[in-house]
Design a protein around this motif. Structure first.
Motif, short mmCIF file in Angstrom:
data_model
loop_
_atom_site.label_atom_id
_atom_site.label_comp_id
_atom_site.label_asym_id
_atom_site.label_seq_id
_atom_site.Cartn_x
_atom_site.Cartn_y
_atom_site.Cartn_z
N ILE A 178 -8.60 11.56 -7.75
CA ILE A 178 -7.65 12.67 -7.86
C ILE A 178 -6.90 12.76 -6.54
O ILE A 178 -7.50 12.72 -5.47
N VAL A 179 -5.56 12.90 -6.62
CA VAL A 179 -4.74 13.02 -5.42
C VAL A 179 -3.89 14.28 -5.51
O VAL A 179 -3.68 14.84 -6.59
N LEU A 180 -3.41 14.75 -4.35
CA LEU A 180 -2.62 15.98 -4.30
C LEU A 180 -1.17 15.78 -4.78
O LEU A 180 -0.55 16.72 -5.26
N GLU A 181 -0.65 14.57 -4.65
CA GLU A 181 0.74 14.31 -5.03
C GLU A 181 0.92 14.46 -6.54
O GLU A 181 -0.01 14.25 -7.32
N LYS A 182 2.12 14.81 -6.95
CA LYS A 182 2.47 14.85 -8.37
C LYS A 182 2.58 13.42 -8.90
O LYS A 182 2.86 12.49 -8.14
N ALA A 183 2.36 13.26 -10.19
CA ALA A 183 2.41 11.92 -10.80
C ALA A 183 3.76 11.26 -10.56
O ALA A 183 3.83 10.07 -10.25
N ALA A 184 4.85 12.01 -10.70
CA ALA A 184 6.18 11.46 -10.50
C ALA A 184 6.36 10.93 -9.08
O ALA A 184 7.02 9.91 -8.86
N ASP A 185 5.75 11.61 -8.11
CA ASP A 185 5.84 11.16 -6.71
C ASP A 185 5.06 9.86 -6.50
O ASP A 185 5.51 8.97 -5.77
N VAL A 186 3.90 9.75 -7.14
CA VAL A 186 3.11 8.52 -7.02
C VAL A 186 3.87 7.35 -7.65
O VAL A 186 3.96 6.26 -7.09
N VAL A 187 4.47 7.59 -8.82
CA VAL A 187 5.24 6.54 -9.49
C VAL A 187 6.44 6.14 -8.63
O VAL A 187 6.77 4.95 -8.51
N LYS A 188 7.09 7.11 -8.00
CA LYS A 188 8.23 6.80 -7.12
C LYS A 188 7.77 5.95 -5.94
O LYS A 188 8.45 4.97 -5.58
N LEU A 189 6.63 6.28 -5.34
CA LEU A 189 6.10 5.48 -4.24
C LEU A 189 5.79 4.06 -4.70
O LEU A 189 6.06 3.09 -3.98
N MET A 190 5.24 3.93 -5.89
CA MET A 190 4.94 2.61 -6.44
C MET A 190 6.22 1.81 -6.64
O MET A 190 6.29 0.64 -6.27
N THR A 191 7.24 2.44 -7.21
CA THR A 191 8.51 1.77 -7.46
C THR A 191 9.16 1.31 -6.16
O THR A 191 9.67 0.19 -6.07
N ASN A 215 -9.31 16.79 -0.41
CA ASN A 215 -9.77 17.44 0.82
C ASN A 215 -8.73 17.35 1.95
O ASN A 215 -8.99 17.78 3.06
N GLY A 216 -7.56 16.76 1.65
CA GLY A 216 -6.48 16.69 2.63
C GLY A 216 -6.46 15.41 3.45
O GLY A 216 -5.53 15.20 4.23
N SER A 217 -7.45 14.56 3.30
CA SER A 217 -7.46 13.32 4.08
C SER A 217 -6.53 12.28 3.47
O SER A 217 -6.42 12.18 2.25
N PRO A 218 -5.87 11.51 4.31
CA PRO A 218 -4.94 10.49 3.81
C PRO A 218 -5.70 9.30 3.22
O PRO A 218 -6.82 8.98 3.63
N LEU A 219 -5.07 8.66 2.25
CA LEU A 219 -5.64 7.49 1.59
C LEU A 219 -4.50 6.54 1.29
O LEU A 219 -3.42 6.96 0.85
N TRP A 220 -4.72 5.25 1.52
CA TRP A 220 -3.72 4.24 1.20
C TRP A 220 -4.23 3.45 0.01
O TRP A 220 -5.33 2.91 0.04
N LEU A 221 -3.42 3.40 -1.05
CA LEU A 221 -3.80 2.69 -2.27
C LEU A 221 -2.97 1.42 -2.43
O LEU A 221 -1.78 1.41 -2.13
N ASN A 222 -3.60 0.39 -2.94
CA ASN A 222 -2.89 -0.84 -3.27
C ASN A 222 -2.13 -0.59 -4.57
O ASN A 222 -2.74 -0.45 -5.63
N ALA A 223 -0.82 -0.49 -4.51
CA ALA A 223 0.00 -0.17 -5.67
C ALA A 223 -0.12 -1.20 -6.78
O ALA A 223 0.07 -0.89 -7.95
N MET A 250 0.84 -1.17 0.00
CA MET A 250 0.00 0.00 0.00
C MET A 250 0.89 1.24 0.00
O MET A 250 1.94 1.25 0.63
N ILE A 251 0.43 2.26 -0.72
CA ILE A 251 1.18 3.51 -0.76
C ILE A 251 0.29 4.64 -0.24
O ILE A 251 -0.91 4.65 -0.48
N PRO A 252 0.89 5.58 0.50
CA PRO A 252 0.10 6.70 1.05
C PRO A 252 -0.03 7.83 0.03
O PRO A 252 0.95 8.26 -0.58
N VAL A 253 -1.24 8.31 -0.16
CA VAL A 253 -1.50 9.49 -0.99
C VAL A 253 -2.49 10.36 -0.24
O VAL A 253 -3.02 9.97 0.80
N THR A 254 -2.75 11.56 -0.77
CA THR A 254 -3.64 12.51 -0.11
C THR A 254 -4.77 12.90 -1.04
O THR A 254 -4.53 13.29 -2.18
N ARG A 255 -6.00 12.80 -0.56
CA ARG A 255 -7.16 13.22 -1.34
C ARG A 255 -7.17 14.74 -1.46
O ARG A 255 -6.45 15.43 -0.73
#
Length: 74
Positions: free
Chosen positions: A39-52, A8-16, A1-6
């Motif tokens: 839609i999440v607040l993180e940049k796409a590159a940050d989400v990909v880095k978390l996935m990696t 509205n600012g609430s945290p969300l954990w996604l199954n990578a 699971m990776i942490p991202v932010t919705r």
């Protein structure tokens, strides 16, 4: 699971392993394999880095082997 932010600012954990695409236009959209899109607040590159990093942590990167030369040497 990776942490991202919705938005509205609430945290969300996604199954990578369930993420199909990550797009930035200008908001970052994450689409899961079941078609759900968020839609999440993180940049796409940050989400990909978390996935990696997650893939490396569970050993997924070592599960695929690339063969560079399948022909016989002459």
């Amino acid at each position: 699971m990776i942490p991202v932010t919705r938005l509205n600012g609430s945290p969300l954990w996604l199954n990578a392993l369930q993420i199909e695409t990550v797009e930035e236009m200008p908001d970052t959209y994450v689409t899961l394999v079941n078609g759900k899109r968020m839609i999440v607040l993180e940049k796409a590159a940050d989400v990909v880095k978390l996935m990696t990093e997650y893939y490396a942590a569970i050993g997924l990167h070592t599960a695929s082997v690339k063969v560079q030369n399948t022909g016989e040497e002459e």
